[in-house]
Structures are given as C-alpha cells and as structure tokens.
Design a protein around this motif. Structure first.
Motif, PDB file in Angstrom:
ATOM      1  N   ASP A   1      -3.461  26.706  67.049  1.00 16.89           N
ATOM      2  CA  ASP A   1      -3.268  25.318  67.495  1.00 16.89           C
ATOM      3  C   ASP A   1      -1.915  25.079  68.154  1.00 16.89           C
ATOM      4  N   TRP A   2      -1.383  26.066  68.843  1.00 17.42           N
ATOM      5  CA  TRP A   2      -0.163  25.845  69.621  1.00 17.42           C
ATOM      6  C   TRP A   2      -0.483  25.041  70.872  1.00 17.42           C
ATOM      7  N   LEU A   3      -1.660  25.261  71.431  1.00 14.99           N
ATOM      8  CA  LEU A   3      -2.056  24.554  72.641  1.00 14.99           C
ATOM      9  C   LEU A   3      -2.801  23.286  72.265  1.00 14.99           C
ATOM     10  N   SER A   4      -2.302  22.153  72.731  1.00 17.27           N
ATOM     11  CA  SER A   4      -3.036  20.911  72.540  1.00 17.27           C
ATOM     12  C   SER A   4      -4.139  20.829  73.586  1.00 17.27           C
TER      13      SER A   4
ATOM     14  N   ASN B   1      -4.739  18.752  75.955  1.00 15.97           N
ATOM     15  CA  ASN B   1      -4.320  18.485  77.331  1.00 15.97           C
ATOM     16  C   ASN B   1      -3.525  19.625  77.948  1.00 15.97           C
ATOM     17  N   GLN B   2      -3.220  20.660  77.150  1.00 17.41           N
ATOM     18  CA  GLN B   2      -2.504  21.813  77.686  1.00 17.41           C
ATOM     19  C   GLN B   2      -3.444  22.935  78.085  1.00 17.41           C
ATOM     20  N   VAL B   3      -4.690  22.843  77.684  1.00 15.03           N
ATOM     21  CA  VAL B   3      -5.662  23.881  78.016  1.00 15.03           C
ATOM     22  C   VAL B   3      -6.234  23.586  79.392  1.00 15.03           C
ATOM     23  N   ALA B   4      -5.993  24.498  80.322  1.00 11.70           N
ATOM     24  CA  ALA B   4      -6.462  24.300  81.691  1.00 11.70           C
ATOM     25  C   ALA B   4      -7.984  24.360  81.742  1.00 11.70           C
ATOM     26  N   PRO B   5      -8.618  23.525  82.562  1.00 16.15           N
ATOM     27  CA  PRO B   5     -10.079  23.604  82.698  1.00 16.15           C
ATOM     28  C   PRO B   5     -10.470  24.968  83.252  1.00 16.15           C
ATOM     29  N   PRO B   6     -11.558  25.534  82.759  1.00 13.82           N
ATOM     30  CA  PRO B   6     -11.953  26.858  83.237  1.00 13.82           C
ATOM     31  C   PRO B   6     -12.349  26.811  84.708  1.00 13.82           C
ATOM     32  N   PRO B   7     -12.092  27.892  85.442  1.00 12.47           N
ATOM     33  CA  PRO B   7     -12.500  27.926  86.851  1.00 12.47           C
ATOM     34  C   PRO B   7     -14.018  27.873  86.964  1.00 12.47           C
ATOM     35  N   SER B   8     -14.487  27.367  88.079  1.00 13.02           N
ATOM     36  CA  SER B   8     -15.925  27.227  88.282  1.00 13.02           C
ATOM     37  C   SER B   8     -16.356  28.020  89.505  1.00 13.02           C
ATOM     38  N   GLY B   9     -17.673  28.173  89.617  1.00 10.05           N
ATOM     39  CA  GLY B   9     -18.229  28.833  90.781  1.00 10.05           C
ATOM     40  C   GLY B   9     -17.767  30.269  90.943  1.00 10.05           C
TER      41      GLY B   9
ATOM     42  N   GLY C   1      -5.306  30.505  82.823  1.00  8.98           N
ATOM     43  CA  GLY C   1      -4.158  29.846  82.203  1.00  8.98           C
ATOM     44  C   GLY C   1      -4.419  29.392  80.789  1.00  8.98           C
ATOM     45  N   ASP C   2      -5.373  30.029  80.081  1.00  7.22           N
ATOM     46  CA  ASP C   2      -5.738  29.597  78.742  1.00  7.22           C
ATOM     47  C   ASP C   2      -4.999  30.378  77.658  1.00  7.22           C
ATOM     48  N   HIS C   3      -3.910  31.034  78.001  1.00  5.45           N
ATOM     49  CA  HIS C   3      -3.071  31.742  77.048  1.00  5.45           C
ATOM     50  C   HIS C   3      -1.657  31.151  77.094  1.00  5.45           C
ATOM     51  N   LEU C   4      -0.782  31.688  76.262  1.00  6.27           N
ATOM     52  CA  LEU C   4       0.611  31.267  76.270  1.00  6.27           C
ATOM     53  C   LEU C   4       1.488  32.416  76.735  1.00  6.27           C
ATOM     54  N   VAL C   5       2.647  32.069  77.272  1.00  6.70           N
ATOM     55  CA  VAL C   5       3.611  33.079  77.687  1.00  6.70           C
ATOM     56  C   VAL C   5       4.977  32.706  77.117  1.00  6.70           C
ATOM     57  N   LYS C   6       5.602  33.632  76.407  1.00 10.34           N
ATOM     58  CA  LYS C   6       6.914  33.410  75.798  1.00 10.34           C
ATOM     59  C   LYS C   6       7.676  34.738  75.789  1.00 10.34           C
ATOM     60  N   ARG C   7       8.953  34.633  75.423  1.00  6.48           N
ATOM     61  CA  ARG C   7       9.784  35.838  75.305  1.00  6.48           C
ATOM     62  C   ARG C   7       9.882  36.260  73.835  1.00  6.48           C
ATOM     63  N   VAL C   8       9.737  37.547  73.588  1.00  2.05           N
ATOM     64  CA  VAL C   8       9.858  38.072  72.231  1.00  2.05           C
ATOM     65  C   VAL C   8      11.336  38.064  71.826  1.00  2.05           C
ATOM     66  N   ILE C   9      11.642  37.368  70.735  1.00  2.00           N
ATOM     67  CA  ILE C   9      13.001  37.310  70.211  1.00  2.00           C
ATOM     68  C   ILE C   9      13.151  38.213  68.997  1.00  2.00           C
TER      69      ILE C   9
ATOM     70  N   ASP D   1       7.423  26.643  70.676  1.00  2.81           N
ATOM     71  CA  ASP D   1       7.297  28.075  70.399  1.00  2.81           C
ATOM     72  C   ASP D   1       7.400  28.347  68.902  1.00  2.81           C
ATOM     73  N   SER D   2       7.803  29.571  68.525  1.00  6.67           N
ATOM     74  CA  SER D   2       7.898  29.910  67.104  1.00  6.67           C
ATOM     75  C   SER D   2       8.892  29.017  66.377  1.00  6.67           C
ATOM     76  N   SER D   3      10.009  28.717  67.021  1.00 11.20           N
ATOM     77  CA  SER D   3      11.007  27.871  66.363  1.00 11.20           C
ATOM     78  C   SER D   3      10.466  26.457  66.152  1.00 11.20           C
ATOM     79  N   PHE D   4       9.668  25.985  67.075  1.00  6.76           N
ATOM     80  CA  PHE D   4       9.079  24.645  66.976  1.00  6.76           C
ATOM     81  C   PHE D   4       8.099  24.559  65.809  1.00  6.76           C
ATOM     82  N   HIS D   5       7.321  25.629  65.600  1.00  3.68           N
ATOM     83  CA  HIS D   5       6.296  25.642  64.551  1.00  3.68           C
ATOM     84  C   HIS D   5       6.816  26.182  63.229  1.00  3.68           C
ATOM     85  N   LEU D   6       8.075  26.498  63.158  1.00  3.82           N
ATOM     86  CA  LEU D   6       8.642  27.100  61.960  1.00  3.82           C
ATOM     87  C   LEU D   6       8.681  26.102  60.801  1.00  3.82           C
ATOM     88  N   CYS D   7       8.297  26.560  59.613  1.00  5.59           N
ATOM     89  CA  CYS D   7       8.363  25.719  58.423  1.00  5.59           C
ATOM     90  C   CYS D   7       9.811  25.574  57.953  1.00  5.59           C
ATOM     91  N   SER D   8      10.051  24.549  57.169  1.00 11.00           N
ATOM     92  CA  SER D   8      11.358  24.381  56.538  1.00 11.00           C
ATOM     93  C   SER D   8      11.599  25.532  55.555  1.00 11.00           C
TER      94      SER D   8
END
Length: 254
Positions: free
Chosen positions: A90-93, A95-103, A117-125, A199-206
């Motif tokens: 559930d990282w992607l809301s 409205n962030q999931v691009a509509p699939p291509p058609s035709g 565009g239905d994946h995420l791209v980030k840098r490994v820290i 990203d990971s820092s955003f979803h990190l628990c306390s």
C-alpha cells in the motif's frame, strides 16, 4: 551441361503464393514476440517515472531501461542502486497508480516494449542487516557512516532524511531522529527528492512500535524478491539520455 542444370533448377521452383507469404510474416512476428518476452523476463524492461520523488536525477515521465542480469546468480541490490520494485504494501495510493495502457500499447507493454508505471522507483540506502539513522549534521547515517548525498539528491531545508512519520510521532519537515535496522532479505529505500518521497523513512514505525515487534512495521522495507531490476539508463526524452551510476559515497559504508 551448365545450361541444362540451370533449366532444371528453374523448373523446380514454385511460386510462394499469398498463403506462403502470410505464414512467413506470422513466423517472423511470433519469433519477434517471443524474443521480446525473453528480453523482458531475463534482460531488460522499460518503465516511465510517474512522480517527482526521484528528482533531480529522474524527472516525471522520463523513460528508463531497467536491467536484470546484475541480480542474477545470487546477486542482490547494493547500496546506492536505483531500483524498480513492486509495491511492498500500500505504498501507492489509488491516484498514484497509472491507468493501464490500452489497445496496441497494452500489447507492447506485455512484452516489455512499452514503458509501464505501476511500480515504484527509489534508491537503495540500506540492505539486510544495515542500521540506517537520521541524522548526523543533516546527513543520513548507514552503519555509523554519514552519507554525502549532495551530488545526487534535491536540496533540502534542514536535513537529508526528513520524511519519517508514524501517526504524528514523526512529521514531514524538520530533522527529527529516526532509526531502522533492515531485516535480512529486505531493503531500506529513499527517493532522491527527500521532501517529496513516500519511501521507507515515510512508512517507518516509531521506535516503540518497532521494539514491540508490530508486524505492520515490516511494510517500511522492500523485499528483495519484489525488485524488478536496476535502472541502467534514461532513454527518453533524448535530451536527457544518460547512464545511471552508483554514487561513490556508498563505497565508504562498512
């Protein structure tokens, strides 16, 4: 003798005909599709960048080529790699999931010839076993080593790791402290645009929830098995064409 042989050869030829031409075209088309599927599965796949989270290196709507052989035969993502991965939880809301291509574009996307565009791209820290912390003199720290990320991240007002939050315990902005130990077989990833990257820092628990063993805290980390591959180059638009390199700052991490 030579003339007789030529005449015999000519008489043996038969016109290919319409059906023969169609069969040849179909064979070529099927072969091309199978080859494209093999390339997508084992070698490379095209994606496009849907958000500003990886600026300035990757801009919205950049087309990138993701290569897969780097992670063959036991190879795994390394610190500093820019990777594309499936949503780990559930990282992607919506409205962030691009509509699939058609035709016809949908067909091309299936065989890896049209960017998706239905994946995420980030840098490994951080990788499995690493300790990632925020912050020392405004720098993200990995295994006790502060990272100099200024060459590749977007400028920040305070520090390079401001996005951590957990039900209000951490808030966007400022330079509040956070710490994570990356589970084995997982990655800690961050966007280069630190103030605009969920990203990971955003979803990190306390820290309290992490210490309690809350299973929900695992969603802050990306399973290595969800990684599609490493971003190798930007191929479109042509004025942004260029290779993606692993920053040298990660070489100093123990």
């Amino acid at each position: 003798m030579g003339a007789e042989l030529e005449a015999s050869t000519d008489s043996g030829r038969r016109p290919r005909g319409l059906l023969g031409s169609i069969a040849e075209i179909l064979i070529i088309a099927v072969t091309a599709i199978l080859l494209a599927l093999l390339i997508k599965t084992f070698l490379a796949q095209a994606f496009y960048i849907p958000s500003e989270s990886m600026q300035p290196g990757l801009e919205i709507n950049d087309r990138v080529l993701v290569e897969k052989p780097s992670y063959w035969f036991g190879g795994t993502p390394e610190r500093g790699d820019v990777v594309v991965f499936a949503d780990p939880g559930d990282w992607l809301s919506t409205n962030q999931v691009a509509p699939p291509p058609s035709g016809f574009r949908a067909v091309l996307a299936k065989i890896g010839l049209y960017p998706t565009g239905d994946h995420l791209v980030k840098r490994v820290i951080g990788v499995g076993g690493d300790t990632v912390e925020c912050c020392e003199s405004g720098r993200v720290v990995v295994n006790g080593t502060p990272l100099d990320e200024t060459p590749f991240i977007a400028p920040t007002d305070t520090c390079n790791g401001p996005m951590a939050q957990d039900n209000g315990a951490y808030v966007k902005g400022g330079c509040r402290g956070w710490k994570a130990v990356v589970p084995e077989g997982h990655l800690f990833v961050m966007g280069d645009n630190r103030e605009n990257s969920a990203d990971s820092s955003f979803h990190l628990c306390s820290p309290e929830r992490q210490e309690s063993g809350d299973d929900a805290c695992d969603r802050a980390f990306v399973p290595v098995s969800d990684v599609v591959g490493r971003v190798a180059l930007v191929f479109w638009p042509t004025d942004r064409f260029g290779l993606e390199h692993r920053p040298e700052t990660f070489d100093s991490v123990d």
